[in-house]
Structure formats: C-alpha cells, structure tokens
Design an enzyme around this catalytic site. Structure first.
Site, PDB file in Angstrom:
ATOM      1  N   ASP A  44       0.847  -1.200   0.000  1.00 40.25           N
ATOM      2  CA  ASP A  44       0.000   0.000   0.000  1.00 40.25           C
ATOM      3  C   ASP A  44       0.876   1.241   0.000  1.00 40.25           C
ATOM      4  O   ASP A  44       1.756   1.408   0.844  1.00 40.25           O
ATOM      5  CB  ASP A  44      -0.882   0.017   1.251  1.00 40.25           C
ATOM      6  CG  ASP A  44      -1.622   1.337   1.397  1.00 40.25           C
ATOM      7  OD1 ASP A  44      -2.656   1.523   0.728  1.00 40.25           O
ATOM      8  OD2 ASP A  44      -1.160   2.199   2.174  1.00 40.25           O
ATOM      9  N   TYR A  49       2.391  10.184  -0.433  1.00 40.73           N
ATOM     10  CA  TYR A  49       3.530   9.699   0.346  1.00 40.73           C
ATOM     11  C   TYR A  49       4.860  10.056  -0.313  1.00 40.73           C
ATOM     12  O   TYR A  49       5.900  10.034   0.355  1.00 40.73           O
ATOM     13  CB  TYR A  49       3.481   8.171   0.524  1.00 40.73           C
ATOM     14  CG  TYR A  49       2.304   7.630   1.282  1.00 40.73           C
ATOM     15  CD1 TYR A  49       1.407   8.464   1.952  1.00 40.73           C
ATOM     16  CD2 TYR A  49       2.057   6.267   1.326  1.00 40.73           C
ATOM     17  CE1 TYR A  49       0.316   7.952   2.638  1.00 40.73           C
ATOM     18  CE2 TYR A  49       0.986   5.732   2.009  1.00 40.73           C
ATOM     19  CZ  TYR A  49       0.108   6.580   2.661  1.00 40.73           C
ATOM     20  OH  TYR A  49      -0.969   6.060   3.331  1.00 40.73           O
ATOM     21  N   LYS A  74      -3.235   5.685  -3.789  1.00 46.16           N
ATOM     22  CA  LYS A  74      -4.331   6.612  -3.499  1.00 46.16           C
ATOM     23  C   LYS A  74      -4.151   7.937  -4.229  1.00 46.16           C
ATOM     24  O   LYS A  74      -3.024   8.400  -4.417  1.00 46.16           O
ATOM     25  CB  LYS A  74      -4.407   6.879  -1.995  1.00 46.16           C
ATOM     26  CG  LYS A  74      -4.397   5.642  -1.127  1.00 46.16           C
ATOM     27  CD  LYS A  74      -4.386   5.999   0.350  1.00 46.16           C
ATOM     28  CE  LYS A  74      -3.944   4.831   1.201  1.00 46.16           C
ATOM     29  NZ  LYS A  74      -2.512   4.511   1.036  1.00 46.16           N
ATOM     30  N   HIS A 107      -8.039   9.206  -1.312  1.00 50.11           N
ATOM     31  CA  HIS A 107      -7.304   9.246  -0.042  1.00 50.11           C
ATOM     32  C   HIS A 107      -8.123   9.836   1.108  1.00 50.11           C
ATOM     33  O   HIS A 107      -7.939   9.460   2.267  1.00 50.11           O
ATOM     34  CB  HIS A 107      -6.022  10.064  -0.224  1.00 50.11           C
ATOM     35  CG  HIS A 107      -4.948   9.720   0.746  1.00 50.11           C
ATOM     36  ND1 HIS A 107      -3.618   9.712   0.414  1.00 50.11           N
ATOM     37  CD2 HIS A 107      -4.987   9.368   2.040  1.00 50.11           C
ATOM     38  CE1 HIS A 107      -2.895   9.362   1.463  1.00 50.11           C
ATOM     39  NE2 HIS A 107      -3.703   9.160   2.468  1.00 50.11           N
ATOM     40  N   ILE A 237      -2.463  -3.122   7.268  1.00 45.19           N
ATOM     41  CA  ILE A 237      -1.254  -2.771   6.519  1.00 45.19           C
ATOM     42  C   ILE A 237      -0.213  -2.139   7.454  1.00 45.19           C
ATOM     43  O   ILE A 237       0.039  -0.940   7.406  1.00 45.19           O
ATOM     44  CB  ILE A 237      -1.575  -1.833   5.339  1.00 45.19           C
ATOM     45  CG1 ILE A 237      -2.518  -0.687   5.771  1.00 45.19           C
ATOM     46  CG2 ILE A 237      -2.184  -2.618   4.175  1.00 45.19           C
ATOM     47  CD1 ILE A 237      -2.683   0.393   4.723  1.00 45.19           C
ATOM     48  N   LYS A 239       3.389  -0.982   8.982  1.00 41.27           N
ATOM     49  CA  LYS A 239       4.583  -0.467   8.316  1.00 41.27           C
ATOM     50  C   LYS A 239       5.774  -0.599   9.249  1.00 41.27           C
ATOM     51  O   LYS A 239       5.633  -0.602  10.484  1.00 41.27           O
ATOM     52  CB  LYS A 239       4.401   1.004   7.920  1.00 41.27           C
ATOM     53  CG  LYS A 239       4.183   1.948   9.093  1.00 41.27           C
ATOM     54  CD  LYS A 239       4.633   3.361   8.785  1.00 41.27           C
ATOM     55  CE  LYS A 239       6.144   3.441   8.746  1.00 41.27           C
ATOM     56  NZ  LYS A 239       6.650   4.824   8.637  1.00 41.27           N
ATOM     57  N   SER A 240       6.943  -0.716   8.664  1.00 41.51           N
ATOM     58  CA  SER A 240       8.198  -0.701   9.395  1.00 41.51           C
ATOM     59  C   SER A 240       9.312  -0.563   8.373  1.00 41.51           C
ATOM     60  O   SER A 240       9.122  -0.880   7.196  1.00 41.51           O
ATOM     61  CB  SER A 240       8.397  -1.979  10.219  1.00 41.51           C
ATOM     62  OG  SER A 240       9.628  -1.919  10.928  1.00 41.51           O
ATOM     63  N   VAL A 241      10.456  -0.102   8.806  1.00 38.34           N
ATOM     64  CA  VAL A 241      11.642  -0.082   7.943  1.00 38.34           C
ATOM     65  C   VAL A 241      12.701  -1.038   8.488  1.00 38.34           C
ATOM     66  O   VAL A 241      13.779  -1.152   7.916  1.00 38.34           O
ATOM     67  CB  VAL A 241      12.223   1.344   7.800  1.00 38.34           C
ATOM     68  CG1 VAL A 241      11.212   2.262   7.128  1.00 38.34           C
ATOM     69  CG2 VAL A 241      12.650   1.907   9.153  1.00 38.34           C
ATOM     70  N   ARG A 245      11.321  -6.378  12.296  1.00 40.10           N
ATOM     71  CA  ARG A 245       9.920  -6.050  12.582  1.00 40.10           C
ATOM     72  C   ARG A 245       9.026  -6.401  11.397  1.00 40.10           C
ATOM     73  O   ARG A 245       7.882  -6.826  11.576  1.00 40.10           O
ATOM     74  CB  ARG A 245       9.792  -4.566  12.936  1.00 40.10           C
ATOM     75  CG  ARG A 245      10.360  -4.222  14.295  1.00 40.10           C
ATOM     76  CD  ARG A 245       9.471  -4.772  15.408  1.00 40.10           C
ATOM     77  NE  ARG A 245      10.092  -4.666  16.709  1.00 40.10           N
ATOM     78  CZ  ARG A 245      10.111  -3.582  17.459  1.00 40.10           C
ATOM     79  NH1 ARG A 245       9.547  -2.469  17.018  1.00 40.10           N
ATOM     80  NH2 ARG A 245      10.684  -3.598  18.648  1.00 40.10           N
ATOM     81  N   ASN A 249       5.959  -8.920  12.014  1.00 38.24           N
ATOM     82  CA  ASN A 249       4.571  -8.563  11.717  1.00 38.24           C
ATOM     83  C   ASN A 249       3.894  -9.544  10.772  1.00 38.24           C
ATOM     84  O   ASN A 249       2.668  -9.565  10.665  1.00 38.24           O
ATOM     85  CB  ASN A 249       4.500  -7.153  11.128  1.00 38.24           C
ATOM     86  CG  ASN A 249       4.800  -6.079  12.143  1.00 38.24           C
ATOM     87  OD1 ASN A 249       4.764  -6.311  13.344  1.00 38.24           O
ATOM     88  ND2 ASN A 249       5.123  -4.879  11.666  1.00 38.24           N
TER      89      ASN A 249
END
Length: 293
Positions: A44, A49, A74, A107, A237, A239-241, A245, A249
C-alpha cells in the site's frame, strides 16, 4: 483462517499487507524489498507519500511476477475532479511503472467540495470499466460520506481504509462498511499513532491487556493486534523499515485468539482519533501539488 479477502467484484486481495506511510523515499525500496522477501504480497502506497517510484522499483527488482503482487495506491485531494483524477492515475502508474493498479483509492473525502470528491470517484469508475484498475475504493470516509457518495455513483467502493487499532476501532464506520459489503482496511493497525501522543497516554504497545494476551501466546503485542484484525475480517497494513519487525509482523498465521481475548481487545477503544478529523479536510489546509514525476 483464509489469508486472502474477497473484494466486491470478485477481486482477491491478501488480508495482510505492507504500508509505506511516512517511509522516506531513500529507504522505501529497501523496506519493500524486505517485505516482499518475507512473503508480503500486498503493498500500500499513495501519491501523497512521495514514494511510489521507489515502491515500483522494489517490485520490479523482486523477481516476482507482477500478477503475484497486489498493489494499491491513493489519489490525493489536490487531484480530485474527473479529468484531474484520470491524470492522477497516469502519474501514479508512471511512477510505479505499471500499466494496471490493483486497487485505486480516494485518499480522503473532501467535505468542503464534495462535488469534486464525486467527480474523482466517477473517474475511478471509468478506470475500472476500462480495465486500468481492478478495484476501486476510498479512505477515511465516514458513514455519511459513504451514503452521500453511494447516492451519486454506480460502483460501491470495494474497500474503505481507515484508522483502526485497539484504542480507536471506529465500530460505527466498520458497521457502515459491512452494511454495504465494503472491506475495512486498517491503517495504523497496531496503534503506532498512539506512540506519538504528547499527553502521557499509554501506547497500545505497552497496554497491559494486550501484553497479557501476547504473553499467553508467546507473541508480541504487535502480533496480537494484527491477529485481532485478521480474525475480525479486516485487512491490515502495518509499516516498518526494520527487517526484523517486518518479519515479526508477518508471523501471525500460526496462533488464534479466543473469543474472550478478542472481546478484551475490543473493550480497549477510547474513542480518541489519532489522525486528522475527516470533516476538517480542506484544500486550503491539506492541499499540495503532486509532482508529475
């Protein structure tokens, strides 16, 4: 439990996806690459963004066939309007490097100019009819926004992406979605947004109820919250970088929450929204140009 969700119109979508909200472009490719390597097949993103190009790069470099990945993005409010939204699709598809977008979403509702919102959605209907997108949806639409939209359009949104986590579960929005056959997709599904409050409030990650359930299953609070979404029929959805993690998830398909545990999590709702108030969205305060490239 099925790992996929069937959207209206017969389009199948993974229930658990990977989000890139607030992920800087220079780390987006690496993060999405890690997610795809882990096993995520729903990605997503959004025009607003600023990282669609990097998402597309990760998909191209993944070695996966395009049809193995469900891609959603979006349209930002600055590109609402019929012709403007058709052009927004061209911008997004060009940045993503794809001909077809699996799920194309508005959005936000734009209450201050709902005619523009309706015209934008009619453009989504056109894109769906032309086969440029497989499914269409909305994000951050409240029940009255959905009612107003449905009165003036033909295709029921397949999905409504809204803020849902244990501290803000929006049951009235979820009911409205369900009444219309619309899938609820949770953004900030593990309550990351609760970590940024400056009022000393507890974060979902340190909630004792969630912590006790996590301990009982030998899982983390984040895994428990994601399992809660999936068992209640929502898409989520996270998120992580961080690769560890991102992996953590995804490891939510090997345990099951009891009805009592689901009820305990549902009982944590505070009614406090973390994101912007949907009725306050205006072009004057939230509008910004989306670049062509």
């Amino acid at each position: 439990m099925d790992t996929n969700i069937m959207l209206a119109g017969g389009v199948e979508m993974p229930a658990l996806g990977f989000g890139v909200f607030q992920t800087p472009p220079d780390v987006t490719t690496e993060a999405v690459t890690a997610a795809l390597r882990t096993g995520y097949r729903l990605i997503d993103t959004a025009a607003a963004y600023g990282n669609e190009r990097e998402v597309g790069e990760a998909i191209r470099n993944s070695g996966l066939d395009r049809n193995e990945i469900f891609l959603e993005t979006k349209v930002w409010i600055s590109d609402y309007g019929y012709d403007e939204t058709l052009h927004a699709f061209e911008k997004s598809s060009r940045k993503l490097g794809v001909d077809t977008i699996d799920l194309f979403i508005l959005h936000q509702a734009l209450p201050s100019d709902f005619d523009k919102t309706v015209d934008a959605y009619r453009a989504l209907e056109r894109l769906r009819a032309d086969g440029r997108v497989r499914a269409i949806g909305v994000s951050n639409f409240m029940p009255h926004h959905l009612t107003a939209l449905l009165e003036r359009t033909e295709v029921v949104p397949a999905l409504n992406q809204v803020e849902v986590h244990p501290y803000f579960s929006q049951p009235e929005v979820q009911r409205a979605n369900a009444d219309h056959g619309i899938v609820t997709q949770a953004w900030s599904p593990i309550g990351g947004i609760t970590s940024y409050r400056g009022d000393g409030s507890r974060s979902t990650f340190t909630d004792p109820v969630i912590g006790a359930i996590a301990e009982a299953h030998g899982k983390t609070p984040a895994q428990v919250m994601l399992r809660w979404h999936l068992q209640e029929g929502r898409s989520a959805i996270p998120k992580s970088v961080r690769p560890e993690r991102i992996q953590e998830n995804f490891e939510v398909f090997d345990f099951e929450l009891s009805p009592e545990q689901l009820s305990a999590i549902n009982g944590l709702d505070t009614g406090i929204r973390g994101g912007p108030e949907p009725e306050a969205i205006t072009l004057e305060t939230f509008g910004r140009a989306i670049p062509e490239a």
